[in-house]
Design a protein around this motif. Structure first.
Motif, PDB file in Angstrom:
ATOM      1  N   THR A  45      44.990  13.873  15.398  1.00  0.00           N
ATOM      2  CA  THR A  45      44.924  15.324  15.574  1.00  0.00           C
ATOM      3  C   THR A  45      44.867  16.038  14.223  1.00  0.00           C
ATOM      4  N   SER A  46      45.651  15.523  13.262  1.00  0.00           N
ATOM      5  CA  SER A  46      45.659  16.197  11.962  1.00  0.00           C
ATOM      6  C   SER A  46      44.307  16.063  11.263  1.00  0.00           C
ATOM      7  N   MET A  47      43.541  15.011  11.612  1.00  0.00           N
ATOM      8  CA  MET A  47      42.186  14.890  11.061  1.00  0.00           C
ATOM      9  C   MET A  47      41.289  16.011  11.569  1.00  0.00           C
ATOM     10  N   VAL A  48      41.504  16.408  12.816  1.00  0.00           N
ATOM     11  CA  VAL A  48      40.728  17.537  13.360  1.00  0.00           C
ATOM     12  C   VAL A  48      41.205  18.832  12.715  1.00  0.00           C
ATOM     13  N   ILE A  49      42.528  18.943  12.523  1.00  0.00           N
ATOM     14  CA  ILE A  49      43.083  20.167  11.942  1.00  0.00           C
ATOM     15  C   ILE A  49      42.520  20.407  10.539  1.00  0.00           C
ATOM     16  N   MET A 102      36.379  16.423  16.406  1.00  0.00           N
ATOM     17  CA  MET A 102      37.002  16.644  17.717  1.00  0.00           C
ATOM     18  C   MET A 102      37.862  15.455  18.136  1.00  0.00           C
ATOM     19  N   GLN A 103      38.663  15.691  19.146  1.00  0.00           N
ATOM     20  CA  GLN A 103      39.532  14.646  19.678  1.00  0.00           C
ATOM     21  C   GLN A 103      39.684  14.853  21.183  1.00  0.00           C
ATOM     22  N   VAL A 104      39.683  13.754  21.927  1.00  0.00           N
ATOM     23  CA  VAL A 104      39.965  13.824  23.359  1.00  0.00           C
ATOM     24  C   VAL A 104      41.423  13.415  23.530  1.00  0.00           C
ATOM     25  N   MET A 105      42.259  14.354  23.939  1.00  0.00           N
ATOM     26  CA  MET A 105      43.710  14.077  24.006  1.00  0.00           C
ATOM     27  C   MET A 105      44.367  15.099  24.913  1.00  0.00           C
ATOM     28  N   TRP A 129      41.406  17.116  27.869  1.00  0.00           N
ATOM     29  CA  TRP A 129      41.088  18.184  26.925  1.00  0.00           C
ATOM     30  C   TRP A 129      40.201  17.646  25.815  1.00  0.00           C
ATOM     31  N   LEU A 130      39.353  18.518  25.314  1.00  0.00           N
ATOM     32  CA  LEU A 130      38.633  18.226  24.076  1.00  0.00           C
ATOM     33  C   LEU A 130      39.102  19.236  23.037  1.00  0.00           C
ATOM     34  N   TRP A 131      39.649  18.737  21.934  1.00  0.00           N
ATOM     35  CA  TRP A 131      40.113  19.606  20.854  1.00  0.00           C
ATOM     36  C   TRP A 131      39.063  19.579  19.765  1.00  0.00           C
ATOM     37  N   ALA A 132      38.557  20.746  19.380  1.00  0.00           N
ATOM     38  CA  ALA A 132      37.466  20.753  18.413  1.00  0.00           C
ATOM     39  C   ALA A 132      37.764  21.696  17.266  1.00  0.00           C
ATOM     40  N   ASN A 133      37.216  21.341  16.115  1.00  0.00           N
ATOM     41  CA  ASN A 133      37.311  22.177  14.935  1.00  0.00           C
ATOM     42  C   ASN A 133      35.971  22.905  14.786  1.00  0.00           C
ATOM     43  N   PRO A 134      35.893  24.207  15.140  1.00  0.00           N
ATOM     44  CA  PRO A 134      34.598  24.903  15.150  1.00  0.00           C
ATOM     45  C   PRO A 134      33.938  24.937  13.771  1.00  0.00           C
ATOM     46  N   GLU A 135      34.759  24.978  12.742  1.00  0.00           N
ATOM     47  CA  GLU A 135      34.244  24.995  11.364  1.00  0.00           C
ATOM     48  C   GLU A 135      33.388  23.755  11.094  1.00  0.00           C
ATOM     49  N   ALA A 136      33.895  22.592  11.529  1.00  0.00           N
ATOM     50  CA  ALA A 136      33.185  21.333  11.305  1.00  0.00           C
ATOM     51  C   ALA A 136      31.845  21.334  12.043  1.00  0.00           C
ATOM     52  N   PHE A 137      31.845  21.892  13.257  1.00  0.00           N
ATOM     53  CA  PHE A 137      30.594  21.929  14.023  1.00  0.00           C
ATOM     54  C   PHE A 137      29.589  22.877  13.377  1.00  0.00           C
ATOM     55  N   LYS A 138      30.105  23.977  12.836  1.00  0.00           N
ATOM     56  CA  LYS A 138      29.217  24.935  12.169  1.00  0.00           C
ATOM     57  C   LYS A 138      28.566  24.269  10.952  1.00  0.00           C
ATOM     58  N   LYS A 139      29.393  23.524  10.215  1.00  0.00           N
ATOM     59  CA  LYS A 139      28.913  22.860   9.005  1.00  0.00           C
ATOM     60  C   LYS A 139      27.783  21.884   9.331  1.00  0.00           C
ATOM     61  N   ALA A 140      27.922  21.172  10.456  1.00  0.00           N
ATOM     62  CA  ALA A 140      26.915  20.170  10.815  1.00  0.00           C
ATOM     63  C   ALA A 140      25.759  20.784  11.601  1.00  0.00           C
ATOM     64  N   GLY A 141      25.926  22.032  12.025  1.00  0.00           N
ATOM     65  CA  GLY A 141      24.867  22.702  12.757  1.00  0.00           C
ATOM     66  C   GLY A 141      24.664  22.206  14.174  1.00  0.00           C
ATOM     67  N   VAL A 142      25.728  21.769  14.827  1.00  0.00           N
ATOM     68  CA  VAL A 142      25.617  21.366  16.233  1.00  0.00           C
ATOM     69  C   VAL A 142      26.631  22.145  17.067  1.00  0.00           C
ATOM     70  N   ALA A 143      26.362  22.195  18.366  1.00  0.00           N
ATOM     71  CA  ALA A 143      27.268  22.892  19.265  1.00  0.00           C
ATOM     72  C   ALA A 143      28.346  21.931  19.753  1.00  0.00           C
ATOM     73  N   VAL A 198      39.354  24.939  18.992  1.00  0.00           N
ATOM     74  CA  VAL A 198      38.878  25.238  20.336  1.00  0.00           C
ATOM     75  C   VAL A 198      39.475  24.226  21.293  1.00  0.00           C
ATOM     76  N   CYS A 199      40.033  24.709  22.406  1.00  0.00           N
ATOM     77  CA  CYS A 199      40.454  23.779  23.432  1.00  0.00           C
ATOM     78  C   CYS A 199      39.503  23.943  24.613  1.00  0.00           C
ATOM     79  N   ALA A 200      38.815  22.873  24.950  1.00  0.00           N
ATOM     80  CA  ALA A 200      37.873  22.923  26.063  1.00  0.00           C
ATOM     81  C   ALA A 200      38.132  21.718  26.936  1.00  0.00           C
ATOM     82  N   PRO A 201      37.773  21.800  28.225  1.00  0.00           N
ATOM     83  CA  PRO A 201      37.896  20.603  29.049  1.00  0.00           C
ATOM     84  C   PRO A 201      37.003  19.502  28.468  1.00  0.00           C
TER      85      PRO A 201
END
Lengths: 296, 415
Positions: free
Chosen positions: B249-253, B259-262, B142-156, B282-285
């Protein structure tokens, strides 16, 4: 009738043997018996549980070709060497300082001795926080304004073994101090007074009279510290968990991991025997010199 | 007077009859933390309802290491518990030593072969007979991602490993740690495993980490995988060594990391923090493993027992574990998915639904592979050898070529 010894006398004679017998038996079985058992296991291909298929020195060959074992023995040499030297040096300096008939000596002595009352797990956990770059010392100094200050040994695989030394020295140097302090109190005051009358300075008195008479204390401290170093397991587990990678592994951790969690009991037993060899290499010369000294 | 006497006698008889039927199962497990303990209590309730006694034998600590040590000494002294929580290849080792009970009676009656994918049932069987019963399935890739952080950096959110490495500088520029990670051997192995599966594919993965094919272990592809693995090191902050996975994980939260691979046990941390899947996280493979699935299955191995009552209770336990009621309640509590196929999906959240769909999907295509980092693919000695090489490579200046050489040698030596 007169030469027949009363029963109570006979009992009194054999009492020491009777009382000692159980503990003697337990020591024979649980220490020496299991040493032999481990030695036998180290020549088998035991994996999860003991298996009596003998494979000669295979496990020892595997052990010598194992990178992780090489790292852990190298770490033990660095850690053990520094730990013993620094503890001895700090211990004797603190003991001499405390021996200057200062006020509140009892209080200070207790402070320095107190870390010994804590287990290595607690020491390791506390130092893990202190040495953590984003939590402990580095952060404090940076918050004071020295923003370039770096103290990241705990996360640096080259330096992490020195973190073990710091924590272990903090814990054990007070104990060494207490040993030396007791030794210093036992030095014959007459000799010191005589030397003072002869006009010897204080450094000379320490160098020529007091320190040489502390030789037995040196020896006991050395033996105690070296076996603390060799059996160190809890400190690594709590402070670094063996990491980064396995760069702060010590032989005891290697042995535990292989014998109990990785189903390689034979290899674990072999590493245990090598550790025993290390201890004997220190102990035998010590015992030899001690016993010979007594005879003379 | 006589009536009361008769009543008491009758009662006593009734009680003794019940006692005679009821067996006791002693269950060794290491589910001691909050959510886990709650999950175990479900099983205990079901068992007591069937009239059997549950004797709890929980040994906390070290991801089951402590429990395994206790189990060994109990089993050797001829006093094994009725059931013990055990994973992957350990089951085969115990069965090989002749300690495990034959469950085929229960399995045939409930038709376990139909309910379980064959990759899973193979692990539970020894010489064609069931000796263990699976409880749940964790997906590890799994890849656990924080969409807010990605939006802030402007990457997908990255879908390939190259994308992930390329996204690093932009995330860093926005003051965000790109990848949350804890520098412990098993976490290093978890990340490495996801990269190996994504870049190498399922066949390569199986050849290397299940069959330990020497040529595959030494291949150029493996060198590439190690190089990518090292490149992800730059995405991780310097303080990672020794960090626990849940701290990462709490760093992603809280958004300090992107993101975290876990494995999906991380979901519990998100939901405990009141986050909603799909919205707050977001939980993605894991990248490039969209149609692949590394599984980590918890199971109970059942030990040989002497008394018939105890055997009866043990069989009841095995039957209950595979029944839908337990599979559903337990997995809702634990954050994993039921191992039993064809279950009702409605009570589960979107991450679990995706996991369930992919689990049955990949089971058909052969992309359902065991997680080696979690002891499902290989013996504990081979796993130890691999993770030593992986973690040492990740934390040193070793080149990928040297690491691959060492990997192949270490795997061979551990056989």
């Amino acid at each position: 009738m007169a030469n027949k010894r009363p029963f109570t006398d006979m009992l009194a004679d054999s009492m020491p043997k009777l009382v000692l017998a159980p503990s003697f038996l337990i020591v024979m079985v649980c220490i020496y018996g299991y040493i032999l058992w481990t030695a036998a296991l180290s020549f088998t291909k035991s994996r999860m549980l003991p298996q009596w298929k003998f494979v000669g020195f295979d496990q020892y060959t595997k052990l010598m070709n194992n990178d992780r074992w090489a790292v852990s023995t190298e770490n033990l040499i660095i850690f053990g060497g520094l730990f013993i030297l620094i503890c001895l040096a700090l211990g004797i300096i603190m003991a001499i300082m405390l021996d200057q008939k200062i006020r509140q000596e009892g209080f200070l002595r207790t402070i320095y001795l107190y870390p010994m009352a804590i287990s290595f797990i607690v020491t390791g956990t506390a130092w893990k926080w202190l040495l953590n770059p984003s939590l402990g010392i580095q952060k404090i100094v940076r918050d004071w304004g020295f923003t370039d200050f770096t103290f990241d040994w705990l996360v640096n695989s080259q330096m992490v073994v020195f973190c073990l030394v710091i924590a272990a020295v903090w814990q054990s140097s007070g104990f060494v101090m207490a040993l030396f302090l007791a030794g210093l109190r036992g030095v014959d005051q007459e000799m010191i007074k005589a030397a003072q009358l002869d006009g010897a300075t204080l450094p000379t008195i320490y160098r020529r009279i007091i320190l040489p008479s502390l030789k037995p204390v040196f020896f006991s401290a050395f033996v105690i510290l070296s076996h603390i170093a060799i059996k160190s397991f809890d400190l690594v587990t709590a402070l670094t968990g063996g990491g980064p990678g396995y760069s702060s592994d010590l032989p005891a951790n290697f042995m535990y991991a292989h014998a109990f969690t990785r189903s390689q009991m034979g290899l674990g037993a072999a590493s245990g025997m090598v550790m025993l060899g290390g201890v004997l290499a220190i102990l035998i010369p010590y015992l030899y010199s001690e016993l010979r000294g007594k005879k003379q | 007077m006589n009536k009361t006497k008769a009543a008491i006698a009758g009662l006593a008889l009734a009680v003794s009859a019940v006692v005679a039927q009821a067996g006791e199962v002693e269950v060794l497990h290491y589910w001691t933390s909050g959510g886990e303990a709650k999950s175990v209590a479900v099983l205990k309730d079901l068992l007591t309802k069937e009239g059997h006694d549950w004797k709890d034998f929980a040994v906390a600590g070290g991801a089951g290491e402590a429990a395994m040590t206790v189990l060994k000494s109990r089993a050797v002294s001829g006093n094994a518990p009725a059931a013990a929580q055990m994973k992957g290849l350990d089951i085969q080792e115990w069965a090989d030593l002749g300690f495990l009970a034959d469950l085929d009676g229960v399995a045939k009656k409930a038709d376990w072969d139909k309910l379980l994918p064959s990759v899973v049932s193979d692990i539970m069987k020894y010489e064609g007979k069931y000796v263990a019963v699976p409880v749940n399935v964790h997906r590890v890739n799994w890849l656990w991602a924080n969409p807010e952080a990605f939006k802030k950096a402007g990457v997908a959110i990255p879908t390939t490993w190259a994308d992930m490495i390329a996204a690093g500088p932009k995330l860093k520029a926005a003051g965000i740690i790109p990848l949350a990670h804890g520098g412990q051997a098993w976490q290093d192995a978890t990340l490495f495993e996801a990269i190996a599966l994504g870049m190498g594919g399922s066949e390569f993965y199986t050849k290397a980490f299940v069959k330990h094919d020497d040529a595959t272990l030494r291949s150029a592809k493996m060198i590439d995988i190690f190089k990518t693995f090292k490149a992800t090191r730059d995405l991780i902050d310097a303080d990672s060594p020794g960090r626990d996975w849940n701290i990462a994980t709490s760093m992603v939260i809280n958004g300090t990391a992107a993101m975290q691979v876990m494995g999906d046990w991380a979901k519990g941390e998100f939901t405990a923090a009141g986050k909603v899947p799909g919205k707050d996280f977001v939980c993605a493979p894991a990248p490039q493993t969209e149609h692949q699935y590394t599984f980590n299955i918890d199971s109970f191995a059942l030990f040989n027992l002497k008394s018939d009552d105890a055997k009866e209770a043990q069989n009841t336990l095995a039957r209950l574990i595979m029944e839908p009621k337990f599979q559903e309640t337990f997995n809702l509590n634990k954050g994993s998915i039921p191992v039993r196929q064809g279950m009702d999906e409605t009570p589960f959240d979107s991450c679990a639904k995706l996991s369930m769909a992919d689990f049955s999907g990949t089971a058909k295509t052969g992309d359902l592979v065991p997680s080696f980092a979690h002891g499902m693919a290989t013996t504990s000695s081979a796993l130890g050898a691999i993770s030593d090489v992986v973690t040492n490579f990740f934390n040193s200046e070793q080149t990928a070529e040297v690491a691959v050489e060492k990997l192949a040698n270490a795997v061979k030596a551990s056989m």
